[in-house]
Design an enzyme around this catalytic site. Structure first.
Site, PDB file in Angstrom:
ATOM      1  N   CYS A   9     -18.370  -6.985   4.638  1.00 52.77           N
ATOM      2  CA  CYS A   9     -17.479  -8.076   4.287  1.00 52.77           C
ATOM      3  C   CYS A   9     -16.174  -7.878   5.030  1.00 52.77           C
ATOM      4  O   CYS A   9     -15.766  -6.743   5.268  1.00 52.77           O
ATOM      5  CB  CYS A   9     -17.163  -8.052   2.789  1.00 52.77           C
ATOM      6  N   GLY A  17     -36.488  -9.298   1.689  1.00 48.93           N
ATOM      7  CA  GLY A  17     -35.476 -10.332   1.866  1.00 48.93           C
ATOM      8  C   GLY A  17     -36.076 -11.639   2.329  1.00 48.93           C
ATOM      9  O   GLY A  17     -36.685 -12.380   1.549  1.00 48.93           O
ATOM     10  N   THR A  18     -35.939 -11.881   3.625  1.00 53.10           N
ATOM     11  CA  THR A  18     -36.385 -13.134   4.238  1.00 53.10           C
ATOM     12  C   THR A  18     -37.805 -13.536   3.830  1.00 53.10           C
ATOM     13  O   THR A  18     -38.106 -14.721   3.693  1.00 53.10           O
ATOM     14  CB  THR A  18     -36.297 -12.991   5.769  1.00 53.10           C
ATOM     15  N   GLY A  64     -35.317  -4.574   5.768  1.00 51.75           N
ATOM     16  CA  GLY A  64     -35.243  -5.177   7.099  1.00 51.75           C
ATOM     17  C   GLY A  64     -36.598  -5.601   7.618  1.00 51.75           C
ATOM     18  O   GLY A  64     -37.352  -4.789   8.142  1.00 51.75           O
TER      19      GLY A  64
HETATM   20  C1  LIG Z   1     -29.980 -16.103   3.486  1.00 54.16           C
HETATM   21  C2  LIG Z   1     -29.583 -14.673   3.281  1.00 54.16           C
HETATM   22  C3  LIG Z   1     -28.522 -14.359   2.436  1.00 54.16           C
HETATM   23  C4  LIG Z   1     -28.137 -13.039   2.251  1.00 54.16           C
HETATM   24  N1  LIG Z   1     -27.110 -12.754   1.406  1.00 54.16           N
HETATM   25  C5  LIG Z   1     -26.739 -11.462   1.186  1.00 54.16           C
HETATM   26  C6  LIG Z   1     -25.718 -11.133   0.271  1.00 54.16           C
HETATM   27  O1  LIG Z   1     -25.145 -11.990  -0.365  1.00 54.16           O
HETATM   28  N2  LIG Z   1     -25.380  -9.825   0.119  1.00 54.16           N
HETATM   29  C7  LIG Z   1     -26.026  -8.823   0.775  1.00 54.16           C
HETATM   30  O2  LIG Z   1     -25.693  -7.652   0.591  1.00 54.16           O
HETATM   31  N3  LIG Z   1     -27.014  -9.099   1.644  1.00 54.16           N
HETATM   32  C8  LIG Z   1     -27.392 -10.400   1.867  1.00 54.16           C
HETATM   33  N4  LIG Z   1     -28.420 -10.680   2.736  1.00 54.16           N
HETATM   34  C9  LIG Z   1     -29.067  -9.574   3.474  1.00 54.16           C
HETATM   35  C10 LIG Z   1     -30.401  -9.183   2.823  1.00 54.16           C
HETATM   36  O3  LIG Z   1     -30.202  -8.693   1.525  1.00 54.16           O
HETATM   37  C11 LIG Z   1     -31.127  -8.133   3.683  1.00 54.16           C
HETATM   38  O4  LIG Z   1     -30.297  -6.970   3.767  1.00 54.16           O
HETATM   39  C12 LIG Z   1     -31.413  -8.625   5.077  1.00 54.16           C
HETATM   40  O5  LIG Z   1     -31.801  -9.966   5.066  1.00 54.16           O
HETATM   41  C13 LIG Z   1     -32.503  -7.815   5.786  1.00 54.16           C
HETATM   42  O6  LIG Z   1     -33.725  -7.893   5.114  1.00 54.16           O
HETATM   43  P1  LIG Z   1     -34.908  -8.921   5.534  1.00 54.16           P
HETATM   44  O7  LIG Z   1     -35.111  -8.757   7.004  1.00 54.16           O
HETATM   45  O8  LIG Z   1     -36.067  -8.516   4.706  1.00 54.16           O
HETATM   46  O9  LIG Z   1     -34.404 -10.285   5.213  1.00 54.16           O
HETATM   47  C14 LIG Z   1     -28.817 -12.000   2.931  1.00 54.16           C
HETATM   48  C15 LIG Z   1     -29.885 -12.320   3.762  1.00 54.16           C
HETATM   49  C16 LIG Z   1     -30.286 -13.626   3.954  1.00 54.16           C
HETATM   50  C17 LIG Z   1     -31.421 -13.922   4.879  1.00 54.16           C
END
Ligand SMILES: Cc1cc2nc3c(=O)[nH]c(=O)nc-3n(C[C@H](O)[C@H](O)[C@H](O)COP(=O)(O)O)c2cc1C
Ligand SMILES: Cc1cc2nc3c(=O)[nH]c(=O)nc-3n(C[C@H](O)[C@H](O)[C@H](O)COP(=O)(O)OP(=O)(O)OC[C@H]3O[C@@H](n4cnc5c(N)ncnc54)[C@H](O)[C@@H]3O)c2cc1C
Ligand SMILES: Cc1cc2nc3c(=O)[nH]c(=O)nc-3n(C[C@H](O)[C@H](O)[C@H](O)COP(=O)(O)OP(=O)(O)OC[C@H]3O[C@@H](n4cnc5c(N)ncnc54)[C@H](O)[C@@H]3O)c2cc1C
Ligand SMILES: Cc1cc2nc3c(=O)[nH]c(=O)nc-3n(C[C@H](O)[C@H](O)[C@H](O)COP(=O)(O)O)c2cc1C
Ligand code: FES
Ligand code: FES
Lengths: 253, 305, 305, 253
Positions: free
Chosen positions: C132, C267-268, C245
Site C-alpha cells: 500500500c 485468488g484469481t 500466486g
Molecule cells: C481483483 C483482485 C483484488 C485483490 N485485492 C487484494 C486486497 O485487497 N488485498 C490483498 O492483500 N491482496 C489482494 N489481491 C491479491 C491476491 O490476494 C493474491 O495475492 C494475488 O492475486 C495472487 O494470487 P492469484 O494469482 O492466485 O490471484 C487481489 C487480487 C485480485 C486479482
C-alpha cells in the site's frame, strides 16, 4: 528447414490409446529422413506456448504420419484435430538415422512410444538390408508394433512375450545377432538406452539411438537441449541440432 | 500505401527499424538466416559472450509455464575469441547492425571483453547483461546492486567509443533507479527487461525441473510487468529505452513504443515462429501507413496519461 | 481410501486444510457461499480493510493479460466498522477461520485497525497487506521498505494476541530480507506473494487500460515467480509461509507446499471457478490417500535440491 | 447462481457476421430473466483465462441463445464450437429488466449488438404490453433486428433508414411516443446511452438501460466493474451485481 501450415487428413486411433495423425505435407514428406523430427505448433493461442517435437512416424506419398499418445495439453489438442484443420509444422529438423553403411540387418530396438520413428525407417531402408525388431514395454498395453516386421516382444511384467526388459530379450537372442552383420537402431526411455549402450559396447555392435530432451526452439538457437558429449568435455551437444540421433558412443546417457 | 519511415535512433545508434532480435534467442544469426532475411531486420543482439567459453548448465535447461517459459542456459557461449574468429565472418555477409551482448562474473571481465571486441567494425554497439552472478560478491547479482551497475557502465564506457546499452534486471524494487545510474555514468541506453526469476518443481520427484533450480521467466506472461518497467523508466529518466518482454506481434511492439521504447527486442517468440521479425516489420509498415504515421519513432513515449 | 489428515498449522494458527481464499477474491464470503460450503475450506482472508470506507479507483479496474489479469481496485472496502457491523454477522453462521486483511496508508492506521478488530472473536488472525502507498513517505510502497515492514510488524503485534501474518510484496530485489525482518519483529508468518506491478495500454487511444495506469498482475502467469519467492524465503528464514500466486489446481497446491508453503491461498482462480476450493480439497485428499501421504503437512518444504 | 456444463446444439450465422449460439441449458432457461447475463468459460486452457459475459439473447424451451460477433479470442473460440461440445456457464447473473409496471408500450432502443438481450425481452413481455423497437447502427451492417417487432431503423451514414443517431430517430417520433404510456428499455454503446439519458430526462420517460463493463468474476467478489452511482457518492455500484440493468437515473454515464 521450412514452416508450413498443413491440413490434417485423418486421425487414426490404434490400440493402446495410440494416435496416428495423417497430415498432407508434401514439402516435408519429400525431404524428411527417418529419425528426423518436426516441431509442431498445436494452437495459435499461447496455451501451450511452445512447439512440440515429434518424430516423423511414416510417409505415404504427400502425407506424413505422427504417432503419439495423450500426455498433456499439447497432445490433447493434437488428438482432437479434425480433417481440414491445419497444424503449423517446422521441419525437417535434426539428424536422422544413418541407414546406409556396412551392415546386413537393421536391428530395431524400441521401448514404448520409442517405436514412433521406425515405420518410416523400415520403409526407407535400402532394399539389400533386412530388418528385425525388438519391442519392449512395461506391460502389453505399452507395446507398440505398428509398421514393424519380424518382431520379438518383451514386457516387464510378462503380460506379453518375453518377461523382462528388451535388453534381456536382446541378450536371449545374442547368438542369432552375432551371426549376422547387424547395426542397432534404437529409441525409447533413458534407462533402456543406458542398458543398451552397455550391451552394445560389450558386444561390439554398431548402434545409433534417438534421444529426447526438453526443447524450446528445436533448431539450435535457444541452447535449451544439451546432452553431454563424450568427444568434447567443454561443450554440450544439442539434441535438436546435433541429434536427436547419435552414435551411442558419442553421448553420455 | 504511403512510404513509411520505420527507422529509429537509440541514442547515437541508428536502426532501419525498431525490431531487434534478443540476446539468447537468435544464437549468432546463422540458424535464423534460414528463415528471415537478416538484411531487413533492425539488428541482432548476440547470445551473451564471456571472456572464456562457457559450457553452461546441465540439462534440464528449459521448462514451459503458462504463457511463458523458464530458462537456465547458464550463459553457455563460445567466448569472445571464438566469436570473433568463427561467428563474425558469417555475420559479415549481411548488412545488419550487430549488438554484442556481454556477460561476466567480475567488473574486470566486462571491461576485458569490451576491449577485445570494440575493434571489430561489424559490432555497432554493446549490450551489457548485468543479470549475472558477481563471483567476488558471493554470487549476488550485479543487476541488483546500484553501485555495481554504475561502475560497470562507467568502466565499459571508458574503453569503447561505441554505444553502450545496459540491459537491466527486472528483479529489483525500482528499476528507474538503475536507469538513473546508467545515465549518470554515461551509458547510452538501457534495455528492459531481462527475465524474471522463477522456478517450477516436479511434484512427484519433488525436484526442481531446472538443474539450476531457478531460471528466467520470459514470454507473453511477463509482458504487463515489462511494460510497467519501461513506463517507470520513461517517466523518471531521460534515456533511450529498448523494450523487451513477451512481444509476440506488431500490436505488442506499438504498445512497448507508446510506453517509452525507442526500439524493441523479440525473444521467446523467435522459438515459436522464427519468421516473426519479418512478419512484424511488414505489419508495422502496414499499420503506420494506414494510420498516417509517417515516422514510427513518433510513437516512442506517446502515451496519454 | 485411507483417512488423510489435511490439517496444517501456520505458526499457532490451526487450519483444517491448507486451502485459504485470498484477499480481494472472496469479498466477505457471502457470494462465495452460494458455490461452496464455507464450513469445509481452510479459511477466508477478507478483502483488505482500512479504517474508513474506501471508494476505490474509477473504472477500468481489471484487464485480462496472457494467462493472467491486472487489477487496480484501489482497495475499495467498507471500512472496519461497517465490516464488524454488517459483514461479521453473516460469517458467524459458518465455522470457518476468518483472517482479517488490513491495508492502510500510515503505520498508525494499521495499528488502529488492528485494535478495533482484535476483540472480535470470529477473527482468528490478521494478514497485513504492506503493498500500500505510504502517504507520509510520498506514496512509496510500505512493502518496498524494510524499515517500514519491520515497524508495522512490531506495532501490530504489540496490539493483538492473534497471529499476525505479513503479506509480502514480490516487487523487491530480495523478498527473504523482508521475511527476516518480519521474523525479527515477532511476526508469526508471511504470505507470499501479492501481485506483480504491471500495465497494459490501448494502442489506439494510447491510454492505459486501467484508470490507475498500473495494476497488480495475478493468475497462472505469475506462478513461477511466486514459487521462486516462496523457495527463496524457505531457504533463508525459518518462518511459516502461506504460498499465493497463480494456483489453479491441486497440483499447483502440492508444488507450493513442496517449495515451502504451510498453507496456500487461491485468488484469481475463484473468479473463473468459484467452486475451485472445494474441488481442490477433494483432489488433495484423493492424491494423499492414493500416494500414502498420511499428513499433508509432511509436504511443506519437502523439496529435494 | 449455478455453474453448468451445457452442450452446444447449433451455431447459426445471421447476416452481418452475427452469430447465434443455441445451447441446451434447462437449468438456466427455466430461471433466467430478460436482461440478466451469463459468464461463460470458453476454454479449459488458460487462454483466454477469464470468463466472458453475455446477455441471454433468447430462450426456447430448454434451450438458450447467445448473440455475438467475433471480437477477440473468446468470441472466436465460441463461434467455432460444434454441436455436442460443451460450454461452462455461470449464471444467471445480475438484475434484469423490470418488465412489469405501469406502462403500456415497451420502447426498445438498441445500438449495434445492444440488440442482444431483446429477443427474449420481447418474448417475456406481459401479454397486455405492446412493444416497438428503435434500432441504430453506424451503417446498415451494424443494424441488428433479429427477434424484434415494429422496427424503426437509423444509421449514422444513412445507408439504411433514418440518417442520424437512434436518439435523433426517437426525437423524430417524439409525438408518437408522448401519446402513449411508454417505458424505454435500452442497450448499446455508451455515447448512445448518454444521449438517451438526456433525452429521457428532458421528456420525462421512464428508462432502464443495460450497461457493460470490464469484468473479472461477474458475481460480485472482485470489485472489478464499478459504475458511478447518483445515489451514493461514497460508493460505486457494481455492474455485475447491482446491474447490468439500471434505471438510467441511478448511474453516471
Ligand atoms: C481483483 C483482485 C483484488 C485483490 N485485492 C487484494 C486486497 O485487497 N488485498 C490483498 O492483500 N491482496 C489482494 N489481491 C491479491 C491476491 O490476494 C493474491 O495475492 C494475488 O492475486 C495472487 O494470487 P492469484 O494469482 O492466485 O490471484 C487481489 C487480487 C485480485 C486479482
Ligand atoms: C526429438 C523428439 C521427438 C519426439 N517424438 C515423439 C513422437 O514421435 N511421439 C510422441 O508421442 N512423443 C514424441 N516426443 C515427445 C513429445 O514431444 C512430448 O510427448 C510432447 O511434447 C508432450 O506434449 P504435451 O503438451 O502433450 O505434454 P506436456 O504437458 O508438455 O507434458 C505432459 C507430461 O509429459 C512429460 N513430457 C513432456 N515432454 C516430454 C518428453 N519429451 N519426454 C518425456 N516426457 C515428456 C511432462 O514432463 C509431463 O509430465 C518427442 C520428443 C523429442 C524431443
Ligand atoms: C453484462 C454484459 C453482457 C454482454 N452481453 C453481450 C452479448 O450479448 N453479446 C456480445 O456480443 N457481447 C456482449 N458483451 C460483451 C462481451 O462480453 C465481449 O464482447 C466479449 O467479452 C469479448 O471477448 P473476446 O475474448 O472475444 O474479446 P477480447 O479479446 O476480450 O476483446 C477484443 C476487443 O473487444 C473489446 N472488448 C472486450 N470486452 C468488451 C466489452 N465488454 N465491451 C466492449 N468492447 C469490449 C476489447 O477491448 C478488445 O478491443 C457483454 C458484456 C457484458 C459486461
Ligand atoms: C532461452 C533464452 C536465453 C536467453 N539468454 C540470454 C542471454 O544470454 N543474455 C541476455 O542478456 N538475455 C538472455 N535472454 C533474455 C532475453 O534476451 C529477453 O530479455 C527475455 O527473454 C524477455 O523477452 P521475451 O519475453 O521476448 O523472451 C534469454 C532468454 C531466453 C528465453
Ligand atoms: S531446442 Fe533450442 S537449441 Fe535445441
Ligand atoms: S465483475 Fe467482479 S464484482 Fe463485478
Amino acid at each position: 528447414m521450412l514452416i508450413v501450415k498443413s491440413p490434417v487428413e485423418k486421425t487414426i486411433k490404434l490400440e493402446n490409446n495410440i494416435i496416428l495423425l495423417k497430415v498432407y505435407a508434401p514439402e516435408i514428406s519429400s525431404t524428411i529422413k527417418p529419425g528426423q523430427f518436426l516441431n509442431i505448433l498445436v494452437s495459435d493461442s499461447y496455451s501451450p506456448l511452445l512447439r512440440r517435437p515429434f518424430s516423423v512416424c511414416d510417409i505415404e506419398g504427400d502425407f506424413i504420419f505422427l504417432m503419439f499418445n495423450i500426455l498433456g495439453e499439447g497432445t490433447k489438442i493434437l488428438a482432437q484435430k479434425l480433417k481440414g484443420e491445419t497444424i503449423n509444422i517446422l521441419g525437417p529438423l535434426g539428424h536422422g538415422f544413418n541407414i546406409e553403411g556396412d551392415y546386413n540387418t537393421a536391428v530395431i530396438v524400441a521401448g514404448g512410444l520409442g517405436a514412433a520413428p521406425f515405420p518410416y525407417f523400415v520403409r526407407a531402408l535400402p532394399k539389400n538390408k533386412k530388418n528385425i525388431s525388438f519391442v519392449g514395454g512395461k506391460n502389453s498395453n505399452d507395446v507398440i508394433t505398428y509398421g514393424l516386421n519380424n518382431i520379438s516382444v518383451s514386457t516387464d511384467d510378462g503380460t506379453m512375450g518375453y518377461k523382462g526388459t528388451v535388453i534381456g530379450l536382446l541378450n536371449e537372442n545374442l547368438e542369432l545377432l552375432k551371426k549376422d552383420k547387424i547395426k542397432i537402431f534404437a529409441c525409447g526411455p533413458n534407462p533402456m538406452l543406458k542398458a543398451l549402450k552397455e550391451f552394445t559396447i560389450i558386444n561390439k555392435f554398431e548402434c545409433e539411438i534417438s534421444i529426447e530432451s526438453a526443447m524450446a526452439c528445436g533448431f539450435g538457437i535457444c541452447q535449451g537441449c544439451p546432452v553431454e558429449s563424450t568427444n568434447t568435455k567443454d561443450k554440450y551437444s544439442l539434441v535438436c541440432k546435433d541429434g536427436p540421433v547419435f552414435n551411442v558412443k558419442d553421448i553420455v546417457l | 500505401m504511403n512510404k513509411v519511415d520505420l527507422s529509429v535512433n537509440v541514442g547515437s545508434l541508428k536502426l532501419r527499424n525498431p525490431i531487434l532480435l534478443a540476446s539468447g534467442t537468435v544464437g549468432y544469426g546463422n540458424e535464423m538466416s534460414e528463415f528471415i532475411d537478416l538484411n531487413k531486420i533492425g539488428g541482432i543482439v548476440t547470445k551473451s559472450l564471456s571472456l572464456k567459453p562457457r559450457k553452461g548448465n546441465p540439462p534440464q535447461r528449459v521448462v514451459e509455464t503458462s504463457a511463458g517459459m523458464l530458462n537456465s542456459i547458464g550463459l553457455a557461449n563460445v567466448g569472445v575469441e571464438v566469436f570473433l574468429k568463427e561467428k563474425i565472418p558469417f555475420l559479415k555477409n549481411y548488412d545488419v547492425p550487430l549488438i554484442c551482448n556481454i556477460a561476466a562474473s567480475s567488473i574486470e571481465e566486462y571491461v576485458e571483453c569490451t576491449k577485445i571486441l570494440t575493434g571489430e567494425e561489424t559490432i555497432k554497439a554493446f549490450e551489457i547483461n548485468v543479470s549475472c552472478p558477481n563471483v567476488k560478491e558471493g554470487g549476488l547479482q550485479f543487476g541488483n546492486d546500484l553501485n555495481a551497475v554504475g561502475e560497470i557502465t562507467e568502466k565499459v564506457k571508458a574503453c569503447t567509443n561505441k554505444p553502450v546499452i545496459i540491459k537491466l534486471s527486472p528483479n529489483v524494487s525500482y528499476i528507474s533507479e538503475f536507469a538513473k545510474v546508467v545515465k549518470q555514468e554515461g551509458g547510452d541506453a538501457v534495455s528492459a527487461i531481462n527475465t524474471l526469476v522463477g522456478t517450477s518443481f516436479n511434484i512427484f520427484s519433488k525436484r526442481p525441473k531446472l538443474f539450476n533450480v531457478t531460471g528466467g521467466l520470459s514470454g507473453p506472461a511477463i509482458k504487463p510487468v515489462a511494460l510497467a518497467k519501461v513506463l517507470e523508466i520513461k517517466r523518471s529518466v531521460e534515456i533511450p529505452i529498448i523494450g523487451i518482454g513477451g512481444i509476440m506481434n506488431w500490436k505488442d511492439v506499438i504498445e512497448f513504443m507508446i510506453v517509452g521504447s525507442s526500439a524493441i527486442q523479440i525473444g521467446t517468440a523467435n522459438f515459436i515462429n522464427p519468421k516473426i521479425a519479418d512478419e512484424i516489420i511488414k505489419d508495422l509498415e502496414n499499420y503506420c501507413s494506414t494510420n498516417g504515421i509517417e515516422r514510427i519513432s513518433e510513437l516512442t513515449g506517446s502515451y496519454i496519461i
